[in-house]
Structures are given as C-alpha cells and as structure tokens.
Motif scaffolding. Structure first.
Motif, PDB file in Angstrom:
ATOM      1  N   LEU A 242      11.833 -49.080  29.392  1.00  0.00           N
ATOM      2  CA  LEU A 242      12.285 -49.754  28.176  1.00  0.00           C
ATOM      3  C   LEU A 242      11.230 -50.674  27.575  1.00  0.00           C
ATOM      4  CD1 LEU A 242      15.993 -50.625  29.074  1.00  0.00           C
ATOM      5  CD2 LEU A 242      15.050 -48.574  27.995  1.00  0.00           C
ATOM      6  N   GLY A 243      10.275 -51.129  28.374  1.00  0.00           N
ATOM      7  CA  GLY A 243       9.218 -51.983  27.847  1.00  0.00           C
ATOM      8  C   GLY A 243       9.641 -53.411  27.607  1.00  0.00           C
ATOM      9  N   TYR A 697       1.038 -50.171  26.952  1.00  0.00           N
ATOM     10  CA  TYR A 697       2.156 -49.397  27.465  1.00  0.00           C
ATOM     11  C   TYR A 697       2.900 -48.778  26.290  1.00  0.00           C
ATOM     12  CZ  TYR A 697       1.487 -52.350  31.653  1.00  0.00           C
ATOM     13  OH  TYR A 697       0.959 -53.003  32.731  1.00  0.00           O
ATOM     14  N   LEU A 698       3.457 -47.593  26.504  1.00  0.00           N
ATOM     15  CA  LEU A 698       4.281 -46.938  25.488  1.00  0.00           C
ATOM     16  C   LEU A 698       5.695 -46.817  26.035  1.00  0.00           C
ATOM     17  CD1 LEU A 698       4.249 -45.588  22.679  1.00  0.00           C
ATOM     18  CD2 LEU A 698       3.893 -43.404  23.849  1.00  0.00           C
ATOM     19  N   ARG A 703       7.382 -47.469  21.355  1.00  0.00           N
ATOM     20  CA  ARG A 703       6.779 -48.736  20.943  1.00  0.00           C
ATOM     21  C   ARG A 703       5.553 -49.012  21.805  1.00  0.00           C
ATOM     22  NH1 ARG A 703       8.914 -53.102  18.048  1.00  0.00           N
ATOM     23  NH2 ARG A 703      10.946 -52.064  18.121  1.00  0.00           N
ATOM     24  N   LEU A 704       4.411 -49.099  21.174  1.00  0.00           N
ATOM     25  CA  LEU A 704       3.150 -49.380  21.850  1.00  0.00           C
ATOM     26  C   LEU A 704       2.989 -50.891  21.958  1.00  0.00           C
ATOM     27  CD1 LEU A 704       0.586 -47.857  22.929  1.00  0.00           C
ATOM     28  CD2 LEU A 704      -0.444 -48.302  20.695  1.00  0.00           C
ATOM     29  N   LEU A 855       5.185 -46.008  17.126  1.00  0.00           N
ATOM     30  CA  LEU A 855       4.318 -44.881  16.791  1.00  0.00           C
ATOM     31  C   LEU A 855       5.013 -43.843  15.919  1.00  0.00           C
ATOM     32  CD1 LEU A 855       2.330 -44.054  20.058  1.00  0.00           C
ATOM     33  CD2 LEU A 855       1.672 -45.492  18.141  1.00  0.00           C
ATOM     34  N   PHE A 856       6.318 -43.683  16.095  1.00  0.00           N
ATOM     35  CA  PHE A 856       7.007 -42.586  15.426  1.00  0.00           C
ATOM     36  C   PHE A 856       7.837 -43.120  14.269  1.00  0.00           C
ATOM     37  CE2 PHE A 856       6.791 -41.704  20.027  1.00  0.00           C
ATOM     38  CZ  PHE A 856       5.826 -40.707  19.990  1.00  0.00           C
TER      39      PHE A 856
END
Length: 999
Positions: A242-243, A697-698, A703-704, A855-856
């Motif tokens: 999940l970051g 991290y992605l 989300r970068l 990114l998307f």
C-alpha cells in the motif's frame, strides 16, 4: 470527509477580535487548530470526529458585537457559521478550562518522570496550555489493576482520564469487539473482559490515540529513548504494497520506534500493527554487517573489508559480464551472468542490477505466475481501461465489490478504509438532516444499521463479512462463473446504453430515456426489465444492481488467489463498470512493497509477454530453455548468479532449488539479513535496510514515492546500487533514474526524485532530525563516557542528525518547503498530536516529495472502448503463456485431488516483519482449514495432522474445521500454498501410518 474549499466557499468568523476566512465544513475546534491557535482538547480526533466528552475545548460565543457576556460552548461540537464571534482568551472560558483540567487531574498519578509518555504526552501539553500549574487536591486517588494486552502494548490504567478515545477508535472505527469500557462515572475501566492479546490489526495505534500513558508501545519500552533524543526521518513502510508513510526514529544506530506519517491519500492517521512494529529486522542479531567470502578449502567464511569485497566482486563478475556484453554484440540474449531482482528493495537497486546483466538475464524475484498477474495489472493501468484508486478515494466510494482478496490481511489499511466506506450511506442520511460527518454521535444514531453496499466474493468469511450486504462463499471455479455472469450483465447494460446513444434524437422523450438509462438509480427490477437475466444467479443480479446504483463503485481484487483467470475477470468487470460509470475505480492489491514495478519491466514480444520470474530462472538453470533457443544453448548454463534481497526458499521447494544452485559456480547474494538463500552464497555483500537506504517505491495504486534514510549504513552496509556502481557506470541515483527513463518510458517521472537540492528551494538550511528540545544531556553510554559522539548523517539526504536546521513546525506552517518534516514537534505541542493540529493544511504542499507521483492517469470514458479489446486480448495471451514450474510430484496426484487456496495472515506472510518478536508471537500455527463435509469424505479428524501431497512439494499440517468456508476447497497458509501448488492429494497422517506401518 473534508473537501478542499476555494476562497469563495469560505466564511468569515472573528476570534478574539481577529477576523479569519475559514472553511464552513469544520467545527470550531478544528478551525482553531488549523489556524495555529492553541485550544486544548482530549476526546476529539480528526479522524474520529466529535462527541464532546471531555469538555476541555470550551470557548465563549457571542450573539453579536453588542453581546458582552456570551455563552460557553464546546468548540468541537459547534459548527462554523458565517459572522460567528467567539473568544478563547476571555476570563469565563479560560477559568472553565482551568477548572475542568484540575478536576481531570485529581485522579491522575504524579508519575511523569517514570512514564514513557513523558515529553510526548498530550495531557502534559494540554495541562500547560490550559494554565493549570499547581495541584490542590490532597485526597486519595482511585487505583486499578492493569491487564496483559499482548506483545505490542503496555497497560497502565491509573493514568486514564476517561476521554473515551480508545474505545471509540477500537470499536467504532476499527470494528474490534474484544475491548470495551466497563463501569460508570469516575470508576471507568478501559480494557478487555479478560486479559489477553488484542485481536484487532490496528490495536497498536492505541498508544498514539490515547492522550495519556495508559497505552504505551511495548517494543519501544525494551529500548526506550525519550522523544527529544531521537533522530527521525520520513520514509515508506517496507512490508505490504500500500505504500503507507512512516517516520522512523533512531538513536545509537538502532531503530527505536516507528510512528505514522500522515498522508491523506494513503494511510491517513493510522498504521497497521505490521507497519508500527515490524522494524526489528534492522536491529536483529542475524543482520549482515560485513562482506563474507566462503572459503571452501578451510570450510569457513572470511570477513572482508569494503575494498576487498569490491575487488572480489569484480573478480567474480568481470569475466561473466564481458561474456554477457559479447553475447549482446552477437545478438545473443543469454549470457553467463544472471541475476534475480527483489520485490522488497528500492527501484534503483533493481535497475542497477538489470543494467549490469542485461534485461534477458534479469529474473524478477517472484514466481512467474505473480509476474504475469503484475503485468496484467500494469497493462490495465497503462491502457486506462481501469482507474486505480487511492485509499482515500476507496474510502469515499458508495459501493464496493471485493473479489477473492482477504484485504484485512493482505492490505489492512485498505480494509480499514472499506470499513469506513460502509458508513457512507448513513453519513448521507445524516447530511440530509443537516448534520456534518464530524458529528460522530448523532450521525451514528441516525445511521443505525444503514450500510453502503459491500459485496464480497470469497472462499471463506473474513473480518469484513459482518459489514457485507452480499457475501458469496464459493470455490474459485464457481467464482469464475459468477464473475462471468456479472460481466455479462454489465456488458448487456453497456450495449443498451450504446444503442440508445446511437439512436438519440433531439426529441425530449428520447433524451429523457437516455438520461434515465445512464444516470438514474438502478434497481433490481430495472436490471431484469432491460436485460435477459433469467439465467443469471440472484447474487450476480443483486451485485450488479448495487454497483450500477452507485456513483463511484469500486472493484477490489489482487494477487492472493494466484489465479490469473480471477484477476482477468475482475479487470474486465472494472473496465465495463468504468464505461458505464465514469467515476468507477479499481484497486489491485499486490503482495510486496515494491512488486508492482516488476509489471513495468516485462519485455513484450510480438506474440506474447516474456515472464521471467523465479520459475523461469529454475527452468534455465536446469536446461529446459535450451529446446526453445537452440542458437543460444551454450549460454543456458550460467556460471555466475547475483541474488538481490530475495529468499528463494520462500518460493521454491528446497531440493529443487538446491539442485539448481549447485549447478552454478559463483553465487553472490546482496542482502541485509542472513536468510537461508544467503547461507548458500559464495560471496555475501551487506545491503542497507529500509532505515539505512533511500530510494523509490511504487505502491499497488501506482504511486511513486521516495523514502529517506534515517541513519547511515551500519558498519559496512551499503545500498546494492553502491556495491555495483563501479561495474554499472551508474555512480549516483540521478544516473540510474536517467537510465530507467530511457529504457522504461512509463518510469520517466522517477527523474523528479533525482535532485535533492531543490528541497531547499525555500530554505537555505538542511532539515533538523532532532526537535529543538533535544537535551544533549543524556549520553546513552554514560556509564562509560559522559560525552556522546555525534551521529553520522546519511549521505545524500536533506536531513541533518541534530537540531541545527529547519524545524518541523516551520516546515508545515511558517516556512513551507517541499518535504514533510522529520518530526512532529512545535511550540507547546510536544506530543505526536502536534502533527495533526494543522488539519488538512498540513498537506497543502503539492510537492512529489510529500504526495508522491501517480504514474497512471485516469482517462475519460470516451477513450476506453478503443483499448478494451486490445487489453482483453493481452489478458488472454497472458493466460496462455504462463510458465509453470516442474511438477515433481505429479504422479502422486489423481482425479481425486483437492483444489487448494491460500489463506492470508497479517502476522505470518511478510518476510521482514517476521523478524520482530512481537509480530512473530502473534503469528498463528500453520494449519489446514477444511470444511467438515470435505474432511469427512477424506477421513480427516480435527486436531490431527494430515499429509498434503502438492504439485511441487509435500507438507504436514494440523486439521482445523470451518463450516463457513467453501466445501470444495482446502485452505493452507500463503507461504505453504506457494510451495505446494494449486492442487493436492490430502490424506490422514494416522491413516497413512496405519497403511504404511510405523515410520
């Protein structure tokens, strides 16, 4: 639930003769805190809302400018109104707050010097702000017995002030049922009915939610340091996908604790227990601190210096790398040196290793099946056929469909968001009556049992089952059929909408018909009227009706099932739903912190994608690729292997893996833990843990994010790209980012993080890792030396490990810079609550260092139809090109074999977290979960062991019966499922012993 306001949406209020323009969607307490005013409170929390329990936020409200007396109101319970006149400094409200805090403190012990909350205590801060200095109460204080609450929390009930925050968080917000409040009036007890470990996955947050020292961090107690002596820096949680954003605190080269770092789009105010307590691998006794070289002649390992290790690395790699380069020049793809990347390291490390060996010699550090599913997700995101949602967006949805993913264990913060999502229907009901979402008590009274639609398709019930409005417990094969029915129903609805669009005229009736078909609330009868649904199950029709009735429906799926067919069907449903509902979203849960970027590193050929995972690595070593590539058969047996932060024993059966490793001359492992794989190495290079490294991290939403090092590398630990720099000609992260941008265009935004210098754009100073209150008087080794050496600041980081820099509160309020503060201190606010006092203004910076980079993009629905067919074709091709590992036990499987499914567990599935003793103690004993009817047909007895003969290996597990799960499958732990495969023959171990004789 707050929404950004433009200046025209704001209202004017007067506070102590000072005019302010503020948001009308907040209560007075939140407004005052956002403005930087010091108004004390206890029971209120930005995420929990207001209940007015503590009465500490009293202020005086005036009717108009003529009113000189006013009336006392509780700021947390008072909405902001245009023209409002209030005072915080008048004698009436000031005296009330002083009296109230004095009454609260009559039962609080005088134990600040020995309380671990000292210096980080909200009660201390509020007592000082309220003006209560001298205690007059001399009577006897009430006392309580404390409880054992598990390995993560200490309990000291005598410090309780009865604010009810803990029980509201645990029961109302997190859905826990093993914690409550007992007693009444001033004789309250907050705890369990009987002693025992708290079961909820977010129980560790009680240490932060509690404004006093009732609940404290137990692992932190084992190596306790006062907050003002900690060095801190922001980074990303290294466990699930999940970051979540965290703050790591260290002293004396040891990580002491982890706290939540607020990111409104992801983790908000809370972290799961894995994120809070899964850091002990950084301090573990099995960590690697120096390079080790195997000496086979003497059967021992030699410790090398850094220079010697780099020389040895070059000696082992240079011939193989030259061979790889020569092979590339000759248009041969396979070389003598191969590498296995890592899903738990930073993107920069994988990039450097890929550059070293070449893309065709770089194997992704997860099984081929997972690589395929990651590629399916990335293909869907890049084609914009689905819209990946953030956790905040998921929480704001009004309907959700979860497909065979136990997110309570695989993505706990997402599960917590879905728990809040289920309340949205009740919140809407309250809003129609004029109640804001922050009015927690009235909103819950109005909502009662009203729930937003939540459909769950799974093989066993989960922790969210009690919230589901539709739950279907069936086997995976039945799930595929159900998903196909849902897909067909959505396709019919889309066809109808498209046909109406094509035949639309200017006639008002036709226009109205089109509007109704696309936009009106869809009921079950509406579905049956417009489509031929007689053959569809009632569950499919109800699920589709709920999704179509929502404005922002959400589909959640992931990699837990390890079934590309289920993931493909889920993506198709999300794609169709987005074409009908433009605001529909999708969340694809992956397995590790950085595995999604593997899906972006796939080489697409003309006919199929090349999934190079661990299975392909084994196949190449054992010579199975030679038949497909006779021209390069001479290169099919590499002599050098580099393994980056991956324990292969978690994915492959030991005998097969060791046979493959024995065929390689030189094995180099770069890792920070002495894993079973590292023990097989000829050369071990110590890498830095997440706390000693910085990089990108992605997350699973795409989300970068960039994480910073909290401390410099311990001993000889270095980031993997640094070990390889002399061989790769990539001497710094900026060069690595440029190389990535050239070879993988979708990762081009990573260059945003190449230049740390612009973080200081608004400030000439570095960022202080210590608060201004750092004492400099508490030498940690005072028994030997009263002086303490200054810690070494990690190179390339904007943080300086001292108080000499820009302070945290200035970063967020006074002198905005483009990175989150290192700590949560600000004047008068010493506790971690200081990080929340500025409300949403804390995140007013839109810097990528703060928010990350998605990114998307989310394309408009008009562009979807053009890419949906191509996306579906890619999925079908992916299903056909899955590389399977060798089935070593296939002869033991018969038509009577049982379909296995993985059972996820938060405390057992994450590799690095398992090194933490508190996490390990919560991990359940592995077992075989099976339905009683299926167990009876197999002659299994609950509590006894069964032999499970899988496709790739065998295991023995204790039987546990579950009558609520699907009767057609057997559930095994995630890690064991990866080793066994999808089908197995299960027999009673006792029956086997009786037939085979004693063993």
């Amino acid at each position: 639930m707050n929404h950004p306001n433009t200046e025209t949406d704001r209202v004017s209020i007067t506070i102590d003769n000072q005019a302010y323009r503020v948001s009308p969607n907040e209560n007075l307490l939140q407004t005052c805190l956002t403005l930087g005013l010091d108004l004390p409170y206890f029971c209120w929390h930005a995420e929990l809302g207001s209940v007015g329990a503590c009465r500490q936020c009293a202020i005086t409200q005036y009717r108009d400018h003529e009113d000189k007396v006013g009336r006392l109101v509780m700021a947390c319970m008072t909405p902001v109104v245009d023209g409002m006149i209030i005072s915080m400094q008048d004698s009436q409200s000031t005296q009330f707050r002083q009296t109230n805090i004095e009454a609260i403190m009559t039962q609080h012990p005088h134990d600040c010097p020995v309380c671990e909350e000292g210096g980080n205590c909200h009660l201390q801060d509020m007592t000082v702000i309220s003006g209560h200095i001298n205690r007059r109460y001399t009577g006897k204080k009430r006392t309580h017995l404390n409880q054992y609450l598990g390995p993560m929390l200490n309990h000291e009930m005598n410090r309780c002030i009865g604010c009810y925050r803990c029980v509201r968080f645990y029961r109302d917000y997190c859905g826990g049922d093993d914690f409550n409040v007992f007693g009444s009036k001033s004789h309250l007890y907050f705890g369990r009915a009987s002693a025992g470990a708290l079961e909820n996955s977010f129980s560790g947050n009680l240490a932060e939610v509690c404004p006093t020292g009732v609940f404290t961090d137990k692992p932190f107690s084992e190596h306790y340091i006062r907050k003002w002596d900690l060095q801190t820096a922001p980074t990303v949680c290294p466990h699930c996908s999940l970051g979540c954003n965290i703050t790591v605190s260290e002293r004396d080269h040891k990580v002491r604790r982890i706290t939540n770092r607020r990111h409104d789009e992801i983790n908000g105010h809370f972290l799961c227990n894995i994120g809070l307590f899964g850091y002990e691998h950084v301090n573990h006794s099995e960590r690697l601190d120096a390079p080790l070289l195997r000496n086979n002649a003497d059967k021992r390992c030699v410790i090398l210096s850094t220079a010697e290790a780099k020389q040895q690395l070059a000696k082992l790699l240079s011939p193989a790398i030259i061979d790889n380069q020569q092979a590339a020049l000759n248009q041969q793809k396979l070389g003598k040196c191969i590498a296995i990347g890592s899903a738990r390291t930073q993107i920069e490390n994988n990039a450097a290793l890929m550059k070293l060996v070449g893309q065709d010699n770089f194997y992704l550090g997860v099984p081929d099946l997972q690589v395929q599913m990651l590629h399916m997700l990335c293909s869907a995101y890049r084609s914009n056929s689905v819209s990946p949602f953030s956790i905040k967006q998921a929480q704001a949805c009004d309907a959700a469909l979860i497909i065979n993913e136990d997110i309570s264990h695989t993505a706990p913060r997402l599960a917590l968001a879905i728990r809040q999502m289920s309340r949205n229907l009740g919140i809407k009901k309250a809003a129609k009556l004029g109640l804001a979402a922050w009015q927690d008590g009235p909103v819950r009274n109005i909502a009662q049992t009203s729930r937003s639609p939540l459909a769950i398709i799974a093989s066993e019930p989960g922790q969210l089952s009690n919230l589901a409005t539709e739950q279907v417990i069936i086997s995976p094969s039945e799930q595929v059929i159900l998903l196909q029915e849902i897909q067909d129903l959505l396709a019919h609805r889309l066809d109808e909408a498209n046909s109406l669009e094509e035949t639309k005229s200017l006639d008002e009736a036709n226009s109205l018909g089109e509007t109704n078909s696309l936009d009106e609330t869809n009921s079950l009868d509406d579905i049956e009227t417009h489509t031929n649904t007689g053959s569809y199950s009632a569950s499919a029709r109800r699920i589709v009706a709920a999704l179509l009735a929502a404005d922002t429906p959400l589909v959640i799926c992931g990699l837990q099932s390890q079934d590309p067919a289920l993931l493909g069907a889920s993506l198709n449903i999300a794609s169709l739903l987005k074409q009908i509902k433009p605001h529909a979203g999708f969340y694809g849960v992956t397995k590790q912190v950085n595995d999604l970027h593997f899906g972006l590193l796939i080489e697409n050929k003309a006919t199929e994608a090349n999934y190079l995972g661990i299975d392909s690595f084994i196949a190449r070593i054992m010579g199975q690729e030679g038949e497909r590539d006779q021209e390069n058969s001479a290169h099919n047996a590499p002599d050098t292997l580099i393994i980056l932060e991956t324990d292969l024993y978690r994915y492959m059966e030991a005998e097969q893996l060791e046979a493959a490793l024995d065929a390689i001359d030189n094995i180099i492992v770069i890792d920070h833990m002495l894993t079973p794989t590292a023990k097989m190495a000829d050369l071990i290079l110590p890498s830095g843990s997440f706390a000693e490294s910085q990089g990108c991290y992605l997350s699973s939403e795409g989300r970068l994010q960039h994480g910073f090092a909290t401390l410099s590398g311990l001993n000889q630990r270095m980031m993997p790209w640094v070990w390889l720099a002399e061989l790769t000609d990539l001497p710094n992260p900026a060069e690595i980012h440029r190389w990535l941008s050239r070879h993988f265009l979708v990762l081009a935004p990573i260059e945003t993080f190449s230049d740390l210098a612009h973080i200081h754009r608004d400030s000439p100073f570095r960022i202080a890792s210590q608060p201004q209150r750092a004492s400099a008087r508490t030498a940690i080794h005072a028994v030997n030396d009263v002086k303490e050496q200054m810690p070494i600041s990690a190179s390339g980081t904007p943080f300086v490990q001292s108080m000499e820099g820009v302070e945290g509160f200035r970063q967020s309020q006074v002198q905005m810079i483009t990175v989150l503060p290192a700590n949560a201190w600000s004047p008068k606010w010493n506790s971690d609550q200081g990080a929340h006092r500025c409300g949403n203004a804390c995140n007013k910076s839109h810097s990528p260092w703060t928010l990350g980079i998605t990114l998307f993009s989310q394309a408009s629905p008009s562009s979807l139809s053009a890419c949906s067919d191509a996306h579906q074709t890619e999925q079908e091709n992916g299903l056909q090109t899955n590389a399977s590992r060798k089935e070593t036990n296939s002869s033991a499987l018969t038509s009577a074999s049982i379909r296995l499914m993985p059972s996820a567990n938060l405390y057992a599935d994450f590799e690095l977290a398992s090194y933490s003793s508190s996490i390990q103690s919560m991990s359940p004993k592995p077992c075989l979960k099976i339905h009683p009817s299926l167990a009876a047909s197999l002659n299994l007895i609950e509590g006894e062991e069964a032999q499970i003969q899988g496709e790739h290996s065998a295991a023995q597990l204790m039987c546990k019966f579950d009558k609520n799960m699907s009767p057609d499958i057997a559930l095994v732990p995630n890690l064991i499922f990866t080793l066994l495969g999808q089908r197995a023959k299960i027999i009673s171990l006792k029956a086997k012993e009786n037939s085979d004789g004693p063993t």
